[in-house]
Design a protein around this motif. Structure first.
Motif, mmCIF file in Angstrom:
data_model
loop_
_atom_site.group_PDB
_atom_site.id
_atom_site.type_symbol
_atom_site.label_atom_id
_atom_site.label_comp_id
_atom_site.label_asym_id
_atom_site.label_seq_id
_atom_site.Cartn_x
_atom_site.Cartn_y
_atom_site.Cartn_z
ATOM 1 N N ALA A 59 32.679 45.130 43.876
ATOM 2 C CA ALA A 59 32.941 47.237 44.673
ATOM 3 C C ALA A 59 34.504 46.677 43.200
ATOM 4 N N LEU A 60 34.694 46.339 43.387
ATOM 5 C CA LEU A 60 36.316 46.336 42.567
ATOM 6 C C LEU A 60 35.568 46.392 41.128
ATOM 7 N N ARG A 61 34.895 45.817 40.597
ATOM 8 C CA ARG A 61 34.887 45.338 39.369
ATOM 9 C C ARG A 61 35.768 45.276 38.471
ATOM 10 N N PRO A 62 36.704 44.324 38.815
ATOM 11 C CA PRO A 62 37.566 43.363 38.255
ATOM 12 C C PRO A 62 37.372 42.847 36.945
ATOM 13 N N ALA A 63 38.705 43.562 35.899
ATOM 14 C CA ALA A 63 38.306 43.126 34.235
ATOM 15 C C ALA A 63 39.317 41.809 34.152
ATOM 16 N N ARG A 64 40.351 41.294 35.207
ATOM 17 C CA ARG A 64 41.415 40.324 35.270
ATOM 18 C C ARG A 64 41.194 40.151 36.157
ATOM 19 N N ILE A 65 41.078 38.519 36.766
ATOM 20 C CA ILE A 65 41.298 37.875 38.273
ATOM 21 C C ILE A 65 42.385 36.688 38.177
ATOM 22 N N LEU A 66 43.604 36.927 38.923
ATOM 23 C CA LEU A 66 44.323 36.129 39.035
ATOM 24 C C LEU A 66 44.276 35.173 40.702
ATOM 25 N N GLU A 67 43.643 33.699 40.174
ATOM 26 C CA GLU A 67 43.858 32.649 41.449
ATOM 27 C C GLU A 67 45.202 31.585 41.861
ATOM 28 N N ILE A 68 45.655 31.878 42.715
ATOM 29 C CA ILE A 68 46.765 31.067 42.906
ATOM 30 C C ILE A 68 45.883 29.757 43.821
ATOM 31 N N GLY A 69 46.430 28.843 43.138
ATOM 32 C CA GLY A 69 44.901 27.704 44.227
ATOM 33 C C GLY A 69 44.077 27.234 43.996
ATOM 34 N N THR A 70 43.136 26.537 42.767
ATOM 35 C CA THR A 70 42.509 25.882 42.253
ATOM 36 C C THR A 70 41.677 25.075 43.182
ATOM 37 N N ALA A 80 33.320 33.565 39.801
ATOM 38 C CA ALA A 80 33.367 34.048 38.811
ATOM 39 C C ALA A 80 31.372 34.424 38.377
ATOM 40 N N GLN A 81 30.698 33.885 39.527
ATOM 41 C CA GLN A 81 29.606 34.457 39.751
ATOM 42 C C GLN A 81 28.823 35.423 39.638
ATOM 43 N N VAL A 82 29.728 36.740 40.203
ATOM 44 C CA VAL A 82 29.967 38.582 40.093
ATOM 45 C C VAL A 82 30.687 38.793 38.846
ATOM 46 N N LEU A 83 30.543 38.522 38.004
ATOM 47 C CA LEU A 83 31.039 38.754 37.050
ATOM 48 C C LEU A 83 30.364 39.350 36.483
ATOM 49 N N PRO A 84 31.375 40.469 35.368
ATOM 50 C CA PRO A 84 30.241 39.885 34.437
ATOM 51 C C PRO A 84 30.855 39.602 32.607
ATOM 52 N N ALA A 85 30.132 39.384 31.553
ATOM 53 C CA ALA A 85 30.855 38.319 31.356
ATOM 54 C C ALA A 85 31.588 38.992 30.634
ATOM 55 N N ASP A 86 32.343 39.536 30.610
ATOM 56 C CA ASP A 86 33.611 40.264 29.860
ATOM 57 C C ASP A 86 34.820 39.763 30.781
ATOM 58 N N ALA A 87 34.483 39.822 32.319
ATOM 59 C CA ALA A 87 35.665 39.862 33.042
ATOM 60 C C ALA A 87 35.683 38.200 32.933
ATOM 61 N N HIS A 88 38.356 37.645 33.157
ATOM 62 C CA HIS A 88 38.183 36.941 33.438
ATOM 63 C C HIS A 88 38.848 36.360 34.486
ATOM 64 N N ILE A 89 39.289 35.425 34.709
ATOM 65 C CA ILE A 89 39.706 34.027 35.961
ATOM 66 C C ILE A 89 40.840 33.143 35.247
ATOM 67 N N THR A 90 42.004 33.497 35.082
ATOM 68 C CA THR A 90 42.716 32.816 35.528
ATOM 69 C C THR A 90 43.625 32.300 36.678
ATOM 70 N N PHE A 133 47.038 42.159 36.295
ATOM 71 C CA PHE A 133 45.108 42.076 37.284
ATOM 72 C C PHE A 133 45.010 42.862 37.848
ATOM 73 N N ASP A 134 43.988 42.855 38.370
ATOM 74 C CA ASP A 134 43.171 43.432 39.066
ATOM 75 C C ASP A 134 42.694 43.189 40.379
ATOM 76 N N PHE A 135 42.652 41.772 40.681
ATOM 77 C CA PHE A 135 42.122 41.130 41.722
ATOM 78 C C PHE A 135 43.124 39.701 41.278
ATOM 79 N N ILE A 136 44.135 39.577 42.533
ATOM 80 C CA ILE A 136 44.800 38.258 42.567
ATOM 81 C C ILE A 136 44.408 37.295 44.212
#
Ligand SMILES: C[S@@+](CC[C@H](N)C(=O)[O-])C[C@H]1O[C@@H](n2cnc3c(N)ncnc32)[C@H](O)[C@@H]1O
Length: 216
Positions: A59-70, A80-90, A133-136
């Motif tokens: 729903a959000l369609r974030p371009a940049r995602i940050l996750e603390i705790g891999t 990552a499965q639901v993100l378009p190819a140009d979105a990115h997760i750190t 970041f659009d989603f953390i």
């Protein structure tokens, strides 16, 4: 992190699992391997929360995602499965052994190019990050959760969402006499969010508690 105590009526978690779209084969493989071979597999968010995060990101369609705790990469791969190819997760991980397992699975997945794994203390990594970041997803270091609130909200884009996991801490947030580091850290975090004049929040009783936070 202790194994979470179910917060719902007996059988409800299993029923929710059964009524939720199951993990894809690669997520199932990673979850199986983590459960069989890695310490503390209950740390994975699990399929219900993973599907919820996927709904949110779709729903959000974030371009940049940050996750603390891999940990071993389950939640990052799932997002990552639901993100378009140009979105990115750190995604940030302290433990080198967990990070090595995650790195191997990221590299083998079709989403490898969408994920950057940063190994080291997340607060140090966060201090080096630039841009918004659009989603953390905050899912680590619960005894010091409150230390992450200011730096992470500073990294949120205007309509960004910070999702803080484990904010019910197996219900121990209710017991003010419970001073185990995780319980104290989560209570301090929850109080700081509630008292913050610039933030809006909702604590969802999903799994171990997932608090969504955004700027007013
Ligand atoms: C709850 S697990 C993350 C689970 C993961 N999100 C998933 O669903 O598969 C928390 C992880 O945070 C890591 N961690 C703990 N303290 C950390 C810190 N200060 N910086 C980065 N990672 C940390 C732990 O080693 C652990 O792997």
């Amino acid at each position: 992190m202790p194994a979470p105590i179910p917060l719902t009526l007996p059988g409800v978690e299993e029923y929710a699992d059964a009524c939720t779209t199951p993990d894809s084969e690669d997520l199932l493989d990673l979850a199986r391997l983590t459960t069989a071979e890695v310490d503390r597999p209950h740390m994975m968010v699990g399929p219900v929360e993973a599907r919820f995060l996927q709904f949110l990101l779709t729903a959000l369609r974030p371009a940049r995602i940050l996750e603390i705790g891999t940990y071993t990469g389950y939640s990052a791969l799932s997002m990552a499965q639901v993100l378009p190819a140009d979105a990115h997760i750190t995604t940030c991980e302290l433990n080198e052994d967990f990070a090595a397992i995650a790195a191997k699975h990221f590299a083998a997945s079709p989403h490898a190019d969408k994920i950057t794994l940063e190994v080291g203390p997340a607060l140090d990594t966060i201090a080096r990050l630039s841009g918004k970041f659009d989603f953390i997803l905050l899912d680590a270091d619960q005894p010091h959760f409150d230390h992450y609130l200011e730096p992470l909200t500073a990294l949120l884009s205007d309509n960004g969402i910070l999702a803080a996991d484990n904010t019910l801490w197996s219900g121990s947030v209710l017991d003010e006499s419970d001073h185990r580091p995780g319980a104290d850290g989560i209570r301090r975090f929850n109080r700081a969010v509630a008292a913050h004049p610039g933030l809006v929040s909702v604590l969802l009783t999903v799994r171990d508690g997932l608090m969504l936070i955004r700027r007013k």
